[in-house]
Design a protein around this motif. Structure first.
Motif, PDB file in Angstrom:
ATOM      1  N   LEU A 128       0.828  -1.203   0.000  1.00 17.31           N
ATOM      2  CA  LEU A 128       0.000   0.000   0.000  1.00 17.31           C
ATOM      3  C   LEU A 128       0.864   1.256   0.000  1.00 17.31           C
ATOM      4  N   ALA A 129       1.929   1.243   0.798  1.00 19.05           N
ATOM      5  CA  ALA A 129       2.835   2.389   0.835  1.00 19.05           C
ATOM      6  C   ALA A 129       3.466   2.620  -0.536  1.00 19.05           C
ATOM      7  N   LYS A 130       3.825   1.545  -1.217  1.00 22.43           N
ATOM      8  CA  LYS A 130       4.399   1.651  -2.565  1.00 22.43           C
ATOM      9  C   LYS A 130       3.387   2.249  -3.537  1.00 22.43           C
ATOM     10  N   GLU A 131       2.138   1.752  -3.467  1.00 25.88           N
ATOM     11  CA  GLU A 131       1.084   2.230  -4.364  1.00 25.88           C
ATOM     12  C   GLU A 131       0.792   3.711  -4.147  1.00 25.88           C
ATOM     13  N   LYS A 132       0.749   4.120  -2.881  1.00 30.67           N
ATOM     14  CA  LYS A 132       0.365   5.494  -2.543  1.00 30.67           C
ATOM     15  C   LYS A 132       1.555   6.456  -2.477  1.00 30.67           C
ATOM     16  N   ASN A 133       2.765   5.910  -2.632  1.00 33.44           N
ATOM     17  CA  ASN A 133       3.969   6.723  -2.454  1.00 33.44           C
ATOM     18  C   ASN A 133       3.971   7.359  -1.064  1.00 33.44           C
ATOM     19  N   ALA A 134       3.626   6.542  -0.073  1.00 32.40           N
ATOM     20  CA  ALA A 134       3.530   6.994   1.313  1.00 32.40           C
ATOM     21  C   ALA A 134       4.743   6.517   2.109  1.00 32.40           C
ATOM     22  N   ARG A 135       5.123   7.268   3.114  1.00 33.53           N
ATOM     23  CA  ARG A 135       6.168   6.837   4.037  1.00 33.53           C
ATOM     24  C   ARG A 135       5.540   5.912   5.083  1.00 33.53           C
ATOM     25  N   ILE A 136       6.213   4.795   5.393  1.00 31.03           N
ATOM     26  CA  ILE A 136       5.674   3.830   6.340  1.00 31.03           C
ATOM     27  C   ILE A 136       6.657   3.588   7.474  1.00 31.03           C
ATOM     28  N   LEU A 137       6.151   3.615   8.697  1.00 35.11           N
ATOM     29  CA  LEU A 137       6.941   3.285   9.876  1.00 35.11           C
ATOM     30  C   LEU A 137       6.426   1.971  10.451  1.00 35.11           C
ATOM     31  N   ILE A 138       7.342   1.025  10.646  1.00 38.64           N
ATOM     32  CA  ILE A 138       7.014  -0.307  11.147  1.00 38.64           C
ATOM     33  C   ILE A 138       7.376  -0.399  12.620  1.00 38.64           C
ATOM     34  N   ALA A 139       6.446  -0.910  13.432  1.00 40.10           N
ATOM     35  CA  ALA A 139       6.705  -1.098  14.859  1.00 40.10           C
ATOM     36  C   ALA A 139       7.360  -2.451  15.085  1.00 40.10           C
ATOM     37  N   SER A 140       8.665  -2.427  15.314  1.00 43.25           N
ATOM     38  CA  SER A 140       9.366  -3.630  15.745  1.00 43.25           C
ATOM     39  C   SER A 140       9.498  -3.585  17.265  1.00 43.25           C
ATOM     40  N   THR A 141      10.344  -4.415  17.809  1.00 49.20           N
ATOM     41  CA  THR A 141      10.365  -4.578  19.261  1.00 49.20           C
ATOM     42  C   THR A 141      11.732  -5.043  19.739  1.00 49.20           C
ATOM     43  N   SER A 142      11.993  -4.837  21.004  1.00 51.57           N
ATOM     44  CA  SER A 142      13.220  -5.355  21.617  1.00 51.57           C
ATOM     45  C   SER A 142      13.262  -6.872  21.606  1.00 51.57           C
ATOM     46  N   GLU A 143      12.120  -7.515  21.339  1.00 52.80           N
ATOM     47  CA  GLU A 143      12.103  -8.977  21.266  1.00 52.80           C
ATOM     48  C   GLU A 143      12.961  -9.507  20.121  1.00 52.80           C
ATOM     49  N   VAL A 144      13.316  -8.669  19.150  1.00 53.10           N
ATOM     50  CA  VAL A 144      14.205  -9.137  18.079  1.00 53.10           C
ATOM     51  C   VAL A 144      15.578  -9.506  18.640  1.00 53.10           C
ATOM     52  N   TYR A 145      15.903  -9.010  19.832  1.00 52.78           N
ATOM     53  CA  TYR A 145      17.176  -9.349  20.467  1.00 52.78           C
ATOM     54  C   TYR A 145      17.091 -10.661  21.251  1.00 52.78           C
ATOM     55  N   GLY A 146      15.864 -11.188  21.440  1.00 48.97           N
ATOM     56  CA  GLY A 146      15.679 -12.430  22.179  1.00 48.97           C
ATOM     57  C   GLY A 146      16.160 -12.292  23.619  1.00 48.97           C
ATOM     58  N   ASP A 147      16.814 -13.350  24.126  1.00 45.53           N
ATOM     59  CA  ASP A 147      17.444 -13.311  25.444  1.00 45.53           C
ATOM     60  C   ASP A 147      18.869 -12.835  25.216  1.00 45.53           C
ATOM     61  N   PRO A 148      19.126 -11.537  25.325  1.00 46.22           N
ATOM     62  CA  PRO A 148      20.360 -10.964  24.774  1.00 46.22           C
ATOM     63  C   PRO A 148      21.624 -11.381  25.518  1.00 46.22           C
ATOM     64  N   LEU A 149      22.681 -11.571  24.748  1.00 41.39           N
ATOM     65  CA  LEU A 149      24.007 -11.850  25.287  1.00 41.39           C
ATOM     66  C   LEU A 149      24.853 -10.583  25.327  1.00 41.39           C
ATOM     67  N   VAL A 150      24.311  -9.490  24.807  1.00 40.45           N
ATOM     68  CA  VAL A 150      24.968  -8.183  24.830  1.00 40.45           C
ATOM     69  C   VAL A 150      24.103  -7.244  25.654  1.00 40.45           C
ATOM     70  N   HIS A 151      24.741  -6.468  26.543  1.00 47.08           N
ATOM     71  CA  HIS A 151      23.974  -5.613  27.443  1.00 47.08           C
ATOM     72  C   HIS A 151      24.709  -4.299  27.664  1.00 47.08           C
ATOM     73  N   PRO A 152      24.022  -3.148  27.498  1.00 41.22           N
ATOM     74  CA  PRO A 152      22.672  -2.984  26.958  1.00 41.22           C
ATOM     75  C   PRO A 152      22.636  -3.302  25.466  1.00 41.22           C
ATOM     76  N   GLN A 153      21.438  -3.371  24.908  1.00 45.14           N
ATOM     77  CA  GLN A 153      21.287  -3.798  23.528  1.00 45.14           C
ATOM     78  C   GLN A 153      21.396  -2.599  22.579  1.00 45.14           C
ATOM     79  N   THR A 154      22.308  -2.717  21.623  1.00 44.21           N
ATOM     80  CA  THR A 154      22.441  -1.712  20.571  1.00 44.21           C
ATOM     81  C   THR A 154      21.762  -2.231  19.309  1.00 44.21           C
ATOM     82  N   GLU A 155      21.467  -1.327  18.396  1.00 45.89           N
ATOM     83  CA  GLU A 155      20.793  -1.712  17.154  1.00 45.89           C
ATOM     84  C   GLU A 155      21.660  -2.619  16.280  1.00 45.89           C
ATOM     85  N   ASP A 156      22.956  -2.631  16.508  1.00 43.01           N
ATOM     86  CA  ASP A 156      23.859  -3.460  15.715  1.00 43.01           C
ATOM     87  C   ASP A 156      23.931  -4.903  16.200  1.00 43.01           C
TER      88      ASP A 156
END
Length: 326
Positions: free
Chosen positions: A104-132
């Motif tokens: 839909l964003a492609k069709e409308k030429n609209a900007r889209i923001l997706i809500a992701s989550t800290s859950e993508v880090y799972g049970d983290p082995l790095v602390h604190p969690q960076t985006e990398d």
């Protein structure tokens, strides 16, 4: 008047986003299939000419007539109790739903923001969690349906950005709390407040040494707003880095409510993260954002909200029927 589509609009975060963009003078198109959302959260907006609501599942084809400038994709079960009861729906909204909205964003030429989550880090082995940090996720564990839905969501979003040149943004949301959360949805803040208000002992899983950091909803919404209008296309952590153990947090809630409950301990759920704290250096640098509301003030506001609800509203906030979804 700019138009914005907000999915998951009747949920906790979606409803606050509706409020913010109405306040900013946008025409808000709200969409929700009400699996976990509640119309009570947005009914105060129904009388407005620049607000419209569609009861629709974004996992199915999404059509919005006319021009569209922005899309905020916040349609997904977000609490462990919810996504463990409707795992397939959770996977579908993160995959099929995201695909539909990117199209839909492609069709409308609209900007889209997706809500992701800290859950993508799972049970983290790095602390604190960076985006990398790439994370430590069990793909077939009980939390995998949510974790992997969000990880796929990020991947397809970046693919649409690089291949179709769609304007995309990705926010990684850490633990957030505030008014309009559902009691007993499996998240720490409403679970503890619900138990305290009912005079029950507070349940801590494990020995309580695991940590979380809690961001008040108004701060989170401000961070999302700034990210949408930034020029940054890679994931950005938005959360409060003020870390606390779950045991200490339970004691804080007991002190806040003025009750005399005890803290009781139960076994830690499978793959429950032992540490959760955002590194928000990127948000500070790119968005000039950091949380302003400390936990003591935010918790007072949240407690007052739950105290203001009628018994019928409290019951509705606790109980959801998922039997018809698959």
């Amino acid at each position: 008047m700019k138009k914005i589509l907000i999915t998951g609009a009747a949920g906790f975060l979606g409803s606050h986003l509706c409020d913010r963009f109405i306040k900013e003078g946008y025409h808000v198109i709200a969409m929700d299939n009400l699996i976990t959302g509640d119309l009570k959260n947005i009914e105060h907006l129904f009388k407005l000419k620049n607000f419209e609501f569609y009861n629709h599942d974004v996992s199915k084809f999404v059509h919005v007539p006319g021009d569209l400038d922005y899309i905020l994709h916040f349609a997904s079960p977000a609490s462990p109790i919810d996504y463990l009861k409707i795992p397939i729906q959770t996977l579908k909204v993160g995959s099929l739903g995201t695909h539909n909205l990117l199209g839909l964003a492609k069709e409308k030429n609209a900007r889209i923001l997706i809500a992701s989550t800290s859950e993508v880090y799972g049970d983290p082995l790095v602390h604190p969690q960076t985006e990398d940090y790439y994370g430590n996720v069990n793909t077939i564990g009980p939390r995998g349906v949510y974790d992997e839905a969000k990880r796929f969501q990020e991947s397809i979003t970046m693919a649409y950005h690089t291949y179709h040149k769609v304007e995309t943004r990705i926010v990684r949301i850490f633990n957030t709390y505030g008014p309009r959360m559902r009691l007993n949805d499996g998240r720490v803040v409403p679970a503890f407040i619900g138990q305290a208000l009912r005079g029950e002992d507070l349940t801590v899983f494990g020995d309580g040494s695991q940590t979380r950091s809690f961001c008040y909803v108004d701060d989170l919404i401000e961070g999302i707003y700034r990210l949408l209008f930034s020029d940054y296309v890679f994931p950005v952590n938005i959360g409060n880095p003020n870390e606390i153990t779950i045991k200490d947090f339970a004691e804080e809630i007991i002190g806040l409510t003025g009750t005399d409950q005890k803290v009781i301990y139960k076994p830690l759920p499978v793959n429950d993260p032992l540490q959760r704290q955002p590194d928000i250096s990127r948000a500070k640098e790119i968005l000039d954002w950091e949380p302003k509301i400390d936990r003591s003030e935010g918790m007072k506001r949240t407690l007052e909200y739950f105290k203001s609800l009628s018994e019928e509203e409290l019951y509705r906030s606790e109980h959801k029927d998922f039997s018809s979804y698959s």
